[in-house]
Design an enzyme around this catalytic site. Structure first.
Site, mmCIF file in Angstrom:
data_model
loop_
_atom_site.group_PDB
_atom_site.id
_atom_site.type_symbol
_atom_site.label_atom_id
_atom_site.label_comp_id
_atom_site.label_asym_id
_atom_site.label_seq_id
_atom_site.Cartn_x
_atom_site.Cartn_y
_atom_site.Cartn_z
ATOM 1 N N GLN A 187 -5.044 -0.157 -1.078
ATOM 2 C CA GLN A 187 -4.060 -1.007 -0.383
ATOM 3 C C GLN A 187 -3.070 -1.603 -1.396
ATOM 4 O OE1 GLN A 187 -7.698 -1.734 0.684
ATOM 5 N NE2 GLN A 187 -7.239 0.129 1.758
ATOM 6 N N SER A 214 8.007 8.009 -11.529
ATOM 7 C CA SER A 214 7.590 9.216 -10.833
ATOM 8 C C SER A 214 8.766 9.742 -10.008
ATOM 9 C CB SER A 214 6.394 8.872 -9.934
ATOM 10 O OG SER A 214 6.056 9.980 -9.153
ATOM 11 N N ARG A 273 -23.643 -12.285 5.949
ATOM 12 C CA ARG A 273 -24.935 -12.152 5.254
ATOM 13 C C ARG A 273 -26.129 -11.901 6.172
ATOM 14 N NH1 ARG A 273 -24.291 -17.555 3.012
ATOM 15 N NH2 ARG A 273 -22.994 -17.553 4.873
ATOM 16 N N LEU A 315 11.374 7.655 -6.978
ATOM 17 C CA LEU A 315 12.793 7.445 -7.290
ATOM 18 C C LEU A 315 13.619 8.607 -6.745
ATOM 19 C CD1 LEU A 315 14.701 5.508 -8.841
ATOM 20 C CD2 LEU A 315 14.458 7.023 -10.821
ATOM 21 N N LYS A 353 -0.364 5.152 -5.764
ATOM 22 C CA LYS A 353 -1.426 4.807 -6.727
ATOM 23 C C LYS A 353 -2.236 6.042 -7.128
ATOM 24 C CE LYS A 353 -3.064 1.916 -3.720
ATOM 25 N NZ LYS A 353 -2.006 1.957 -2.693
ATOM 26 N N GLY A 370 -5.821 6.013 1.596
ATOM 27 C CA GLY A 370 -5.523 7.439 1.516
ATOM 28 C C GLY A 370 -4.695 7.652 0.270
ATOM 29 N N HIS A 371 -5.311 8.204 -0.761
ATOM 30 C CA HIS A 371 -4.640 8.358 -2.055
ATOM 31 C C HIS A 371 -4.402 9.846 -2.315
ATOM 32 C CE1 HIS A 371 -6.384 4.243 -3.530
ATOM 33 N NE2 HIS A 371 -5.663 4.153 -2.429
ATOM 34 N N THR A 386 -1.246 8.552 5.155
ATOM 35 C CA THR A 386 -2.182 9.559 4.645
ATOM 36 C C THR A 386 -3.488 9.527 5.445
ATOM 37 O OG1 THR A 386 -1.237 9.093 2.476
ATOM 38 C CG2 THR A 386 -3.258 10.366 2.481
ATOM 39 N N THR A 435 -6.295 0.522 10.565
ATOM 40 C CA THR A 435 -6.491 1.974 10.527
ATOM 41 C C THR A 435 -7.587 2.411 11.498
ATOM 42 O OG1 THR A 435 -8.096 1.727 8.747
ATOM 43 C CG2 THR A 435 -5.806 2.141 8.092
ATOM 44 N N ASN A 442 -10.077 3.279 4.810
ATOM 45 C CA ASN A 442 -8.715 2.928 5.247
ATOM 46 C C ASN A 442 -7.692 3.444 4.240
ATOM 47 O OD1 ASN A 442 -9.743 1.081 3.371
ATOM 48 N ND2 ASN A 442 -8.779 -0.709 4.278
ATOM 49 N N GLY A 486 0.820 -1.211 0.000
ATOM 50 C CA GLY A 486 0.000 0.000 0.000
ATOM 51 C C GLY A 486 0.852 1.258 0.000
ATOM 52 N N ASP A 487 0.212 2.402 -0.279
ATOM 53 C CA ASP A 487 0.875 3.711 -0.295
ATOM 54 C C ASP A 487 2.004 3.807 -1.315
ATOM 55 O OD1 ASP A 487 -0.790 4.492 1.798
ATOM 56 O OD2 ASP A 487 0.615 3.761 3.312
HETATM 57 P P1 GDP Z 1 -1.352 5.644 -2.402
HETATM 58 O O1 GDP Z 1 -2.115 5.231 -1.195
HETATM 59 O O2 GDP Z 1 -0.750 4.478 -3.113
HETATM 60 O O3 GDP Z 1 -2.147 6.521 -3.329
HETATM 61 O O4 GDP Z 1 -0.140 6.515 -1.870
HETATM 62 P P2 GDP Z 1 -0.216 7.683 -0.754
HETATM 63 O O5 GDP Z 1 -0.837 8.881 -1.360
HETATM 64 O O6 GDP Z 1 -0.781 7.172 0.511
HETATM 65 O O7 GDP Z 1 1.329 7.906 -0.459
HETATM 66 C C1 GDP Z 1 2.213 8.311 -1.430
HETATM 67 C C2 GDP Z 1 2.856 9.627 -0.986
HETATM 68 O O8 GDP Z 1 3.976 9.892 -1.804
HETATM 69 C C3 GDP Z 1 1.944 10.830 -1.188
HETATM 70 O O9 GDP Z 1 2.250 11.785 -0.210
HETATM 71 C C4 GDP Z 1 2.322 11.343 -2.571
HETATM 72 O O10 GDP Z 1 2.069 12.738 -2.741
HETATM 73 C C5 GDP Z 1 3.801 11.078 -2.584
HETATM 74 N N1 GDP Z 1 4.380 10.745 -3.890
HETATM 75 C C6 GDP Z 1 3.845 10.029 -4.906
HETATM 76 N N2 GDP Z 1 4.754 9.856 -5.889
HETATM 77 C C7 GDP Z 1 5.877 10.483 -5.487
HETATM 78 C C8 GDP Z 1 7.189 10.632 -6.044
HETATM 79 O O11 GDP Z 1 7.509 10.134 -7.126
HETATM 80 N N3 GDP Z 1 8.102 11.314 -5.305
HETATM 81 C C9 GDP Z 1 7.807 11.857 -4.088
HETATM 82 N N4 GDP Z 1 8.768 12.500 -3.443
HETATM 83 N N5 GDP Z 1 6.586 11.738 -3.532
HETATM 84 C C10 GDP Z 1 5.640 11.051 -4.215
HETATM 85 P P1 IMO Z 2 -3.796 2.782 0.451
HETATM 86 O O1 IMO Z 2 -4.964 2.526 -0.475
HETATM 87 C C1 IMO Z 2 -1.233 1.228 3.583
HETATM 88 C C2 IMO Z 2 -3.079 -1.491 6.476
HETATM 89 C C3 IMO Z 2 -3.202 -1.076 7.920
HETATM 90 C C4 IMO Z 2 -3.080 -2.430 8.601
HETATM 91 C C5 IMO Z 2 -3.826 -3.355 7.660
HETATM 92 C C6 IMO Z 2 -5.271 -3.629 8.051
HETATM 93 O O2 IMO Z 2 -3.658 4.203 0.853
HETATM 94 O O3 IMO Z 2 -2.547 2.177 -0.095
HETATM 95 P P2 IMO Z 2 -7.483 -2.149 7.916
HETATM 96 O O4 IMO Z 2 -7.810 -0.819 8.541
HETATM 97 O O5 IMO Z 2 -7.578 -2.166 6.442
HETATM 98 O O6 IMO Z 2 -8.230 -3.279 8.554
HETATM 99 O O7 IMO Z 2 -5.921 -2.395 8.324
HETATM 100 O O8 IMO Z 2 -3.782 -2.728 6.381
HETATM 101 N N1 IMO Z 2 -3.675 -0.591 5.479
HETATM 102 C C7 IMO Z 2 -2.966 0.189 4.643
HETATM 103 N N2 IMO Z 2 -1.642 0.392 4.560
HETATM 104 N N3 IMO Z 2 -2.055 1.816 2.703
HETATM 105 C C8 IMO Z 2 -3.388 1.587 2.748
HETATM 106 O O9 IMO Z 2 -4.242 2.028 1.796
HETATM 107 C C9 IMO Z 2 -3.909 0.773 3.787
HETATM 108 N N4 IMO Z 2 -5.143 0.366 4.133
HETATM 109 C C10 IMO Z 2 -4.992 -0.479 5.160
HETATM 110 O O10 IMO Z 2 -2.183 -0.200 8.288
HETATM 111 O O11 IMO Z 2 -1.734 -2.828 8.616
HETATM 112 MG MG MG Z 3 -2.185 5.623 0.846
#
Ligand code: GDP
Ligand code: IMO
Ligand code: MG
Length: 443
Positions: A226, A421, A140, A334, A16, A40-41, A301, A126, A38, A12-13
């Protein structure tokens, strides 16, 4: 008719949201296929930052966006997100699936209480009530769908559900005793009837709308939440979320056939991070991990928790390639690795003296794996302006060591990296139209 899936290839994170926003320019519709708030994009456009928890990241481009039936939706948070966009001048062209399940106030209470009870064994969720909402769906009984929320049967349904849950509401501390149940019911009834009224204009049959678009030759992008290793079936169980984050989740969540998906993009960070508990073989518990966290702003996030940081893991990427059927990779962040040398990439695990090339099924075994690394020379620290210039010029403008790093990943995963990126902003992106020179032979 092509469907494109954007799926997290790690924990995750991976970025995306940024990649979805980048690709959304050329698509007609963006569909979130799993999870709930849960997620955060983050999308950054000029000096504006959008943090999406439920609405697909394509909303910033004004595209039609769909919250699919594979999701669990907290109506209060969804309405807040709609209002947030409206305040920024975006009227989201949103469809909310009638099939999606509703997260109610007791779900986060159960989630947190269950984590507390587990103590040391906790998952590190979360706390958004995701597990309890999906549990109700699977059982169900005692579940509420969006179709219930917007219908005049809601009162009857929620009354039955609360009656059935009475014991748990008391045990988990949502209410003090059974005398409070009537008051609790009335509060939920009033609040959620109001949410239902507000959401009525958005609800629809997601599967029908998406399939009609695909049949008309429109491009539909499916946004995963995730990541692969957090998938309930394919992740590091039980340290996972409660939905199918893998690419197949796009089909089950949105009600589209697998034959509609033509491109499956795995988003991977140039290193690895994880929030919450669970095995993480390449985790760096010393200062390099702290350095990556600070340089990369690696704080959740959704919850603000510090993310655990470590080196890139090729076994994880190859696993993600297999279980998602990835057709390509998008490599993010990167830029964060600049100034760190040497850089390490995990290419195998050592498990009790045995060399492993495949990510093990058993979470207990993953805990015991020791990473085997190759080292690559890093490149000098570059400022934001320099990265922007590089992004403008394209792949060839990257420092040679950065190109070596990228091409090493391509070779070892045997997949083309088509997007790189180098910053959070929309413009800080390199699209690689021609395939790179690296010979991909799956070492
Ligand atoms: P997601 O959950 O997969 O959408 O990712 P998140 O938004 O939770 O976390 C990615 C974090 O990295 C965010 O704060 C983005 O703004 C930041 N981000 C995404 N791509 C890049 C990158 O290429 N370089 C840097 N420095 N930050 C990035
Ligand atoms: P995005 O879409 C990173 C993690 C939680 C925990 C596990 C289970 O932003 O990539 P939950 O609340 O789903 O039952 O928690 O999954 N988790 C994430 N980690 N990015 C996320 O979403 C996540 N959504 C849940 O930290 O370990
Ligand atoms: Mg995220």
């Amino acid at each position: 008719m092509p469907g494109i899936v954007v799926v997290g290839a790690q924990f995750g994170d991976e970025g995306k949201g940024k990649i979805v926003d980048f690709l959304a320019e050329k698509v007609d519709m963006v569909v979130r296929y799993n999870g709930g708030s849960n997620a955060g994009h983050t999308v950054k456009v000029e000096n504006k930052v959008f943090k999406f928890h439920l609405i697909p990241s394509g909303a910033v481009r004004g595209k039609k966006v769909v919250c699919s039936g594979g999701m669990v939706i907290n109506p209060q948070e969804l309405i807040e997100e709609i209002r947030f966009l409206e305040r920024r001048g975006i009227e989201p062209d949103l469809v909310v699936s009638l099939r999606a399940h509703v997260t109610l106030p007791y779900h986060p209470v159960f989630d947190r209480a269950s984590e507390k009870r587990k103590g040391e064994e906790k998952i590190g969720t979360t706390g958004k009530g995701i597990g309890p909402t999906y549990s109700d769906k699977m059982k169900r009984v005692e579940a509420i769908r969006i179709e219930d929320l917007v219908s005049n049967k809601f009162k009857e349904k929620i009354s039955k559900v609360l009656e059935a849950k009475k014991k748990w509401l008391i045990e988990y501390g949502a209410i003090k005793d059974k005398n409070e149940i009537e008051k609790y019911k009335n509060v939920i009834l009033n609040e959620y009837t109001n949410y239902g009224e507000k959401l009525k204009k958005y609800v629809g049959d997601d599967s029908l709308i998406i399939n009609e678009a695909l049949d008309q030759g429109k491009k539909v992008l499916f946004e995963g939440a995730q990541g692969t290793l957090l998938d309930v079936d394919h992740g590091t169980y039980p340290y996972v979320t409660s939905s199918n984050a893998v690419a197949g989740g796009a089909c089950t969540g949105a009600g589209v056939g697998p034959n509609k998906i033509k491109r499956i993009i795995g988003v991977a960070k140039a290193y690895t991070t994880r929030v919450g508990r669970g095995p993480f073989p390449t985790e760096l518990k010393e200062e390099t991990g702290d350095l990556i966290r600070e340089k990369g702003g690696e704080y959740g996030t959704t919850t603000g928790r510090p993310r655990r940081c470590g080196w890139l893991d090729i076994l994880i990427l190859n696993y993600a390639k297999r279980v998602n059927g990835l057709t390509e990779l998008a490599l993010t962040k990167l830029d964060v690795l600049s100034g760190i040398t040497p850089l390490k990439i995990c290419v195998a695990y050592n498990l009790n003296g045995k060399k492993l090339k495949n990510f093990p099924v058993s979470t207990e075994l993953v805990e015991k794996c020791k990473p085997k690394y190759v080292e690559l020379e890093g490149w000098s620290d570059l400022g934001r302006e320099e990265w922007r210039e590089i992004a403008k010029k394209g792949y060839d403008a990257l420092p040679q060591e950065a190109k070596n790093y990228v091409e090493e990943i391509e070779r070892r995963v045997n997949l083309p990296i088509k997007i790189i990126s180098v910053g959070p902003g929309r413009e800080e992106t390199i699209e690689i139209k021609k395939e790179l020179k690296s010979k991909r032979e799956g070492i």
